[in-house]
Motif scaffolding. Structure first.
Motif, PDB file in Angstrom:
ATOM      1  N   ARG A  36       1.042  -1.281   0.033  1.00  0.00           N
ATOM      2  CA  ARG A  36       0.111  -0.293   0.091  1.00  0.00           C
ATOM      3  C   ARG A  36       0.953   1.113  -0.040  1.00  0.00           C
ATOM      4  N   ALA A  37       1.908   1.305   0.734  1.00  0.00           N
ATOM      5  CA  ALA A  37       2.809   2.435   0.965  1.00  0.00           C
ATOM      6  C   ALA A  37       3.733   2.669  -0.338  1.00  0.00           C
ATOM      7  N   LEU A  38       3.944   1.490  -1.006  1.00  0.00           N
ATOM      8  CA  LEU A  38       5.050   1.596  -2.140  1.00  0.00           C
ATOM      9  C   LEU A  38       4.385   1.737  -3.580  1.00  0.00           C
ATOM     10  N   SER A  39       3.342   0.791  -3.674  1.00  0.00           N
ATOM     11  CA  SER A  39       3.074   0.571  -5.203  1.00  0.00           C
ATOM     12  C   SER A  39       2.504   1.889  -6.000  1.00  0.00           C
ATOM     13  N   PRO A  40       1.642   2.821  -5.310  1.00  0.00           N
ATOM     14  CA  PRO A  40       1.093   4.072  -6.171  1.00  0.00           C
ATOM     15  C   PRO A  40       2.053   4.592  -6.827  1.00  0.00           C
ATOM     16  N   THR A  41       3.304   4.927  -6.188  1.00  0.00           N
ATOM     17  CA  THR A  41       4.054   5.747  -6.976  1.00  0.00           C
ATOM     18  C   THR A  41       4.930   4.987  -8.102  1.00  0.00           C
ATOM     19  N   LEU A  42       4.875   3.694  -7.826  1.00  0.00           N
ATOM     20  CA  LEU A  42       5.635   2.789  -8.909  1.00  0.00           C
ATOM     21  C   LEU A  42       4.650   2.924 -10.317  1.00  0.00           C
ATOM     22  N   GLY A  43       3.525   2.681 -10.062  1.00  0.00           N
ATOM     23  CA  GLY A  43       2.632   2.817 -11.440  1.00  0.00           C
ATOM     24  C   GLY A  43       2.888   4.415 -12.060  1.00  0.00           C
ATOM     25  N   GLN A  44       2.936   5.298 -11.182  1.00  0.00           N
ATOM     26  CA  GLN A  44       3.316   6.687 -11.770  1.00  0.00           C
ATOM     27  C   GLN A  44       4.521   6.752 -12.548  1.00  0.00           C
ATOM     28  N   GLU A  45       5.430   6.229 -11.939  1.00  0.00           N
ATOM     29  CA  GLU A  45       6.900   6.261 -12.519  1.00  0.00           C
ATOM     30  C   GLU A  45       6.920   5.460 -13.901  1.00  0.00           C
ATOM     31  N   ILE A  46       6.481   4.439 -14.021  1.00  0.00           N
ATOM     32  CA  ILE A  46       6.683   3.747 -15.282  1.00  0.00           C
ATOM     33  C   ILE A  46       5.421   3.343 -15.987  1.00  0.00           C
ATOM     34  N   GLY A  47       4.362   3.691 -15.473  1.00  0.00           N
ATOM     35  CA  GLY A  47       2.950   3.214 -16.137  1.00  0.00           C
ATOM     36  C   GLY A  47       2.469   1.855 -15.598  1.00  0.00           C
ATOM     37  N   VAL A  48       3.114   1.040 -14.810  1.00  0.00           N
ATOM     38  CA  VAL A  48       2.833  -0.431 -14.309  1.00  0.00           C
ATOM     39  C   VAL A  48       3.136  -0.253 -12.698  1.00  0.00           C
ATOM     40  N   GLY A  49       2.464  -1.089 -12.295  1.00  0.00           N
ATOM     41  CA  GLY A  49       2.568  -1.318 -10.771  1.00  0.00           C
ATOM     42  C   GLY A  49       2.690  -2.732 -10.352  1.00  0.00           C
TER      43      GLY A  49
END
Length: 187
Positions: A36-49
């Protein structure tokens, strides 16, 4: 009357503050909180999470930034068809390509593209900063080392294929469970 968890586990933990159900629950709850803490920004960075990011990080940390499809599926705990669908999405985004396996005409490798490698470089830097911000002051260096050791032992027991590399020639590793880039891959 036999105690829950079996006599061996119960005997080891008698007098302890932790029972096996609580320990497993703590691992699950910690993993869910980290996602929950780390996944949202990963999707923003490269378009996938989530799962797709896990596949990309495994490729990024593997020698030659490639793995056999069968090894990647085993490492990620996916069925071959589940991995195929995930890889199809990553191919569509231009982050990975499928290649013939040089040592096995029936095998297929998945490799990061230049775009995928560049995206992962930035994403991993951001991911590391976020992990540091979240966890940096939580444990001493000795506790981090101990925690990593304990979690590797747990992972190796419950998910022994997490570091599977079956073809030494394609991955530059020594075989099943081998280290990749000096690390036993995690994540």
């Amino acid at each position: 009357m036999q105690e829950r968890g079996g006599p061996a586990v119960a005997a080891r933990l008698r007098g302890s503050l932790a029972d096996p159900i609580t320990l497993v629950g703590l691992v699950f709850e910690s993993a869910a909180g980290l996602r929950r803490a780390l996944s949202p920004t990963l999707g923003q960075e490269i378009g996938v999470g989530g799962q797709a990011f896990e596949l990309l990080i495994r490729l990024a940390r593997s020698d030659g930034q490639r793995l056999r499809m069968t090894d990647l599926a085993a490492q990620a705990g996916l069925t071959p068809s589940g991995l195929s669908r995930a890889v199809d999405r990553l191919v569509t985004l231009g982050l990975v390509v499928r290649e013939s396996c040089p040592n096995d005409r029936r095998g297929t490798n998945v490799r990061l593209t230049e775009l995928g490698a560049a995206a992962m470089g930035g994403a991993l830097e951001r991911h590391c900063r976020e992990v540091d911000a979240l966890l940096a002051d939580l444990f001493s260096p000795a506790e981090w080392t101990q925690l990593a050791s304990l979690l590797r032992r747990l992972r190796d027991r419950v998910h022994p294929d997490a570091t599977l590399v079956s073809d030494a020639d394609h991955a530059g590793a020594a075989g099943p469970g081998a280290e990749v880039n000096g690390e036993r891959p995690t994540h």
